[in-house]
Design a protein around this motif. Structure first.
Motif, short mmCIF file in Angstrom:
data_model
loop_
_atom_site.label_atom_id
_atom_site.label_comp_id
_atom_site.label_asym_id
_atom_site.label_seq_id
_atom_site.Cartn_x
_atom_site.Cartn_y
_atom_site.Cartn_z
N ALA A 124 0.84 -1.20 0.00
CA ALA A 124 0.00 0.00 0.00
C ALA A 124 0.88 1.25 0.00
CB ALA A 124 -0.92 0.00 1.23
N PHE A 125 1.95 1.24 0.77
CA PHE A 125 2.89 2.37 0.79
C PHE A 125 3.55 2.53 -0.56
CE2 PHE A 125 7.26 3.96 1.67
CZ PHE A 125 6.91 5.24 2.10
N ASP A 126 3.88 1.41 -1.20
CA ASP A 126 4.47 1.43 -2.54
C ASP A 126 3.53 2.12 -3.53
OD1 ASP A 126 6.21 0.21 -4.85
OD2 ASP A 126 4.17 -0.51 -5.23
N ARG A 127 2.24 1.75 -3.51
CA ARG A 127 1.27 2.38 -4.43
C ARG A 127 1.09 3.86 -4.10
NH1 ARG A 127 1.49 1.23 -8.65
NH2 ARG A 127 3.51 0.62 -7.87
N LEU A 212 -2.81 -6.78 13.07
CA LEU A 212 -3.77 -6.81 11.96
C LEU A 212 -4.66 -5.58 11.97
CD1 LEU A 212 -4.78 -10.59 12.11
CD2 LEU A 212 -2.99 -9.51 10.75
N GLY A 213 -5.15 -5.19 13.14
CA GLY A 213 -6.00 -4.00 13.23
C GLY A 213 -5.27 -2.74 12.79
N THR A 214 -4.03 -2.58 13.27
CA THR A 214 -3.22 -1.42 12.88
C THR A 214 -2.92 -1.44 11.39
OG1 THR A 214 -2.20 -1.41 15.08
CG2 THR A 214 -1.08 -0.18 13.34
N ASP A 215 -2.61 -2.62 10.86
CA ASP A 215 -2.30 -2.74 9.43
C ASP A 215 -3.49 -2.33 8.57
OD1 ASP A 215 0.18 -3.64 10.12
OD2 ASP A 215 -0.18 -5.74 9.64
N ILE A 216 -4.70 -2.76 8.96
CA ILE A 216 -5.90 -2.40 8.20
C ILE A 216 -6.11 -0.89 8.21
CG2 ILE A 216 -8.43 -2.58 8.16
CD1 ILE A 216 -8.09 -5.48 9.15
N VAL A 217 -5.90 -0.27 9.38
CA VAL A 217 -6.06 1.20 9.49
C VAL A 217 -5.05 1.91 8.59
CG1 VAL A 217 -5.82 3.17 11.05
CG2 VAL A 217 -7.06 1.13 11.80
N ILE A 218 -3.80 1.45 8.59
CA ILE A 218 -2.76 2.09 7.76
C ILE A 218 -3.10 1.93 6.28
CG2 ILE A 218 -0.33 1.97 7.06
CD1 ILE A 218 0.31 1.10 9.95
N ILE A 219 -3.56 0.75 5.89
CA ILE A 219 -3.92 0.51 4.48
C ILE A 219 -5.08 1.42 4.07
CG2 ILE A 219 -4.92 -1.18 2.89
CD1 ILE A 219 -3.29 -3.33 4.40
N LEU A 220 -6.10 1.52 4.93
CA LEU A 220 -7.24 2.39 4.63
C LEU A 220 -6.79 3.85 4.51
CD1 LEU A 220 -10.02 0.88 6.93
CD2 LEU A 220 -9.92 0.79 4.43
N ALA A 221 -5.93 4.30 5.42
CA ALA A 221 -5.43 5.68 5.37
C ALA A 221 -4.64 5.92 4.09
CB ALA A 221 -4.57 5.96 6.60
N SER A 222 -3.85 4.93 3.69
CA SER A 222 -3.06 5.05 2.46
C SER A 222 -3.98 5.22 1.25
CB SER A 222 -2.17 3.82 2.26
OG SER A 222 -1.26 3.67 3.32
N TYR A 223 -5.06 4.46 1.22
CA TYR A 223 -5.95 4.53 0.07
C TYR A 223 -6.83 5.78 0.08
CZ TYR A 223 -4.65 0.38 -2.41
OH TYR A 223 -3.93 -0.51 -3.18
N VAL A 224 -7.07 6.34 1.24
CA VAL A 224 -7.75 7.64 1.30
C VAL A 224 -6.87 8.70 0.64
CG1 VAL A 224 -8.52 9.49 2.85
CG2 VAL A 224 -9.17 7.13 3.32
#
Length: 325
Positions: A124-127, A212-224
């Motif tokens: 997600a960070f890469d994208r 897992l919870g933190t990872d999901i939040v980071i991924i969602l923030a990245s896509y926002v």
């Protein structure tokens, strides 16, 4: 062991567990064995092909494909960790596994979960970098930075999963020794203990929330942030092109997290459900992500799709050359 609340020293703790296939229909296991073997063979072939294509093509030596290689290695590890016991249960009706073997398997399954979740965050960070700051993409994600990210993901997985074997090893198992699945999971094994398992439950919950919870939040923030960046692009064609580069990654996220969350909910709240539902969810959890990830990336990533096609076309030509005339 005597210090564990509720443990009676006169009881003997089991040193083996029994893994099961289709609950109540063990005679049907052999019907499932061959399809499972085919799925595992396709999983191995797909992930090995991804690794081979990326390794042998210099043009694919970019951050996105390095992270994809890590994902393929993680999927291979999960496949290899679960394949022996699942196939032995369904093919040979041999479900007995030593306690230490069960603990080792659950350790590798849980650590590979944590690693794959971390890899999805890195992707997600890469994208995000590729879309938000394309001119500095390669400088920000240099080979050394990618190596450090890989080491950090592996180290985090080891640290969070290191206590699991000790938390299970300390428990006495003097009730049933029959597990719910054809492989070992921490949340499944701990339910069979004849002692207080609050520490196991509490630690598992902490790990789920903190990783897992933190990872999901980071991924969602990245896509926002990605969506905000893409929507600011004037050209609809460029907007679509940028979003299209994320489709494979979004698919991998859904393929990984949906079965994982589903099996956690079923374990926690689905005690009234049929054992067959538990069996299906458990097999989906370990088989679907490693099987579908290579397929998704082959279909949605033009460079990989083209390389795979070239390999297949080359083998077809070789076959025609060596056919007897």
């Amino acid at each position: 062991m005597s210090s564990i609340p509720g443990y009676n020293e006169s009881l003997v703790s089991h040193q083996t567990f029994v893994l099961i296939g289709i609950p109540g229909m063990q005679e049907k296991n052999s019907w499932v064995a061959f399809p499972l073997f085919v799925l595992y063979a396709l999983t191995l072939l797909g992930n090995i092909t991804i690794l081979y294509v990326i390794k042998t093509n210099q043009s694919l030596h970019e951050p996105m494909y390095f992270f994809l290689s890590m994902l393929a290695c993680s999927d291979l590890g999960l496949c290899i960790s679960t394949m022996p016991t699942i196939l032995s249960v369904y093919w040979f009706d041999s479900g007995e596994i030593p306690l230490n073997g069960c603990i080792s398997q659950m350790f590798f399954i849980h650590i590979l979960q944590a690693i794959e979740s971390g890899i999805l965050v890195a992707m997600a960070f890469d994208r995000l970098v590729a879309i938000r700051d394309p001119l500095r993409y390669r400088s920000l994600l240099s080979n050394s930075v990618i190596a450090k990210i890989g080491i950090a993901i592996l180290s985090r997985g080891l640290c969070v999963c290191f206590p699991f074997p000790f938390l299970i090893k300390r428990l006495p198992f003097c009730r049933s020794n029959v597990l719910s699945h054809s492989y070992c999971l921490h949340q499944d094994a701990m339910k069979l203990a004849c002692a207080d398992i609050k520490v196991n439950i509490f630690y598992g919950l902490i790990i789920a929330v903190c990783t897992l919870g933190t990872d999901i939040v980071i991924i969602l923030a990245s896509y926002v942030i990605i969506l905000k960046t893409v929507l600011s692009i004037a050209s609809h064609e460029e907007c679509f092109k940028a979003l299209n580069t994320c489709v494979a990654h979004v698919s991998a996220i859904l393929i990984f997290y949906v079965p994982m969350i589903s099996i956690a909910v079923v374990h926690r709240y689905g005690k009234h459900l049929s054992p067959i539902v538990h069996m299906l969810m458990a097999n989906t959890f370990v088989m679907v992500p490693p099987l579908l990830n290579p397929l998704v990336y082959c279909v949605k990533t033009r460079q990989i799709r083209q390389r795979v096609w070239n390999i297949l076309h080359f083998k077809k030509k070789l076959g025609l050359i060596f056919l007897p005339k």
